[in-house]
Design an enzyme around this catalytic site. Structure first.
Site, PDB file in Angstrom:
ATOM      1  N   GLU A  43      51.826  20.819  38.831  1.00 21.47           N
ATOM      2  CA  GLU A  43      52.077  20.805  40.273  1.00 21.47           C
ATOM      3  C   GLU A  43      53.212  19.838  40.529  1.00 21.47           C
ATOM      4  OE1 GLU A  43      50.147  20.147  44.736  1.00 21.47           O
ATOM      5  OE2 GLU A  43      48.994  19.451  43.018  1.00 21.47           O
ATOM      6  N   GLU A  68      54.884  13.559  40.734  1.00 27.36           N
ATOM      7  CA  GLU A  68      55.034  12.945  42.064  1.00 27.36           C
ATOM      8  C   GLU A  68      56.100  11.864  41.965  1.00 27.36           C
ATOM      9  OE1 GLU A  68      53.930  13.332  45.278  1.00 27.36           O
ATOM     10  OE2 GLU A  68      55.203  11.572  45.584  1.00 27.36           O
ATOM     11  N   ASP A 117      58.278  19.223  50.677  1.00 27.69           N
ATOM     12  CA  ASP A 117      59.094  18.668  51.770  1.00 27.69           C
ATOM     13  C   ASP A 117      60.061  19.744  52.270  1.00 27.69           C
ATOM     14  OD1 ASP A 117      57.752  16.429  51.015  1.00 27.69           O
ATOM     15  OD2 ASP A 117      59.504  15.249  50.431  1.00 27.69           O
ATOM     16  N   ASP A 153      52.644  25.514  55.330  1.00 26.98           N
ATOM     17  CA  ASP A 153      52.400  25.973  56.710  1.00 26.98           C
ATOM     18  C   ASP A 153      53.720  25.970  57.479  1.00 26.98           C
ATOM     19  OD1 ASP A 153      52.769  23.192  56.872  1.00 26.98           O
ATOM     20  OD2 ASP A 153      51.681  23.116  58.767  1.00 26.98           O
ATOM     21  N   THR A 192      44.542  22.154  49.230  1.00 28.95           N
ATOM     22  CA  THR A 192      45.161  20.853  48.973  1.00 28.95           C
ATOM     23  C   THR A 192      44.840  19.940  50.155  1.00 28.95           C
ATOM     24  OG1 THR A 192      47.274  21.103  50.134  1.00 28.95           O
ATOM     25  CG2 THR A 192      47.092  22.152  47.964  1.00 28.95           C
ATOM     26  N   GLU A 193      45.201  18.674  50.007  1.00 27.76           N
ATOM     27  CA  GLU A 193      44.951  17.727  51.103  1.00 27.76           C
ATOM     28  C   GLU A 193      45.737  18.135  52.360  1.00 27.76           C
ATOM     29  OE1 GLU A 193      45.495  15.041  48.023  1.00 27.76           O
ATOM     30  OE2 GLU A 193      43.684  13.867  48.437  1.00 27.76           O
ATOM     31  N   TYR A 194      47.008  18.497  52.182  1.00 30.82           N
ATOM     32  CA  TYR A 194      47.809  18.926  53.334  1.00 30.82           C
ATOM     33  C   TYR A 194      47.273  20.234  53.921  1.00 30.82           C
ATOM     34  CZ  TYR A 194      51.651  15.542  53.167  1.00 30.82           C
ATOM     35  OH  TYR A 194      52.418  14.401  53.249  1.00 30.82           O
TER      36      TYR A 194
END
Ligand code: SAH
Length: 221
Positions: A43, A68, A117, A153, A192-194
């Site tokens: 990821e 990350e 992003d 999104d 996912t968290e988002y």
């Protein structure tokens, strides 16, 4: 992702058994890092890593690498992994642009991009993780039948991502504009968290799967 400087996060990352230091020295050697030759899924832009760790728990026969760029964010993932201690998870603190220096051709089976992003300014389009420039990098590390799965999104970013697929020479294998109400594509979906945050605000989640497979089959869900 909010930028906070958490004191000592670089030190924690440097010392953690769950992070891979000098990852370019592992290029072509990831089997040795994990001690087995199971498939590797990565990821890019992992954030705090819950998605990756949930998948790793469900799929012990797949190895997961989370990438990350921010140490303050990666620190959160390390803290979770210290509690979960999943043997098939490793993290790298790095900038995604350098991905071809870290994985050899065909070393990766699947790439996840989640809530990347948006880089809304046109002049920053090359920095977007689903851009043709990044697809060219993924092309260099993915197995011939490997796939990229992208969720967001952000409508503008998703439209951009879809427009990049064909010029980059990839195939759109599947697409949905409302993942959570798409019976087929939502099956087995790990949030996912988002994704949890934005879908609870009522935002639909978009997803595509792309590959370099020979078929030009478009599955419009
Ligand atoms: N995937 C997570 C986090 C999404 S936020 C989730 O869905 O919950 C996007 C994350 O990607 C941030 O943590 C950001 O620091 C990271 N990121 C963005 N661009 C990156 C790049 N070029 N290289 C590495 N990480 C990146």
């Amino acid at each position: 992702m909010r930028l906070r400087n958490i004191a000592g996060s670089r030190e924690v990352i440097a010392e953690s058994q769950y992070t891979v230091k000098d990852p370019e020295t592992k290029k072509g050697l990831w089997k040795e890092v994990f001690g087995n030759d199971r498939p590797i899924h990565i990821e890019i832009g992992m954030g705090k890593g819950r998605f990756l760790m949930d998948l790793a728990e469900q799929n012990p026969n797949i190895n997961y690498v989370g990438i990350e760029k921010y140490s303050s964010v990666l620190l959160r993932a390390i803290q979770k992994q210290e509690l979960r201690q999943l043997p098939n998870v490793k993290f790298i603190r790095m900038e995604a642009e350098d991905i071809t220096e870290v994985f050899a051709p065909s070393e990766v089976d699947k790439i996840y991009l989640n809530f990347s992003d948006p880089w809304p300014k046109d002049r920053h389009a090359k920095r977007r993780l689903p851009s043709r420039e990044f697809l060219a990098r993924y092309d260099k590390i993915l197995k011939p039948d490997g796939v990229v799965e992208f969720k967001t999104d952000n409508m503008d970013l998703f439209d951009f991502a879809l427009e990049e697929v064909e010029p980059a020479g990839w195939n759109l294998d599947a697409v949905t504009y409302d993942l959570h109400n798409d019976e087929v594509m939502n099956e087995g979906n790990v949030m996912t968290e988002y994704e949890e945050r934005f879908s609870s605000q009522g935002n639909p989640i978009y997803k595509y799967i792309v590959s370099r497979k020979g078929s030009n089959l478009w599955t419009i869900a």
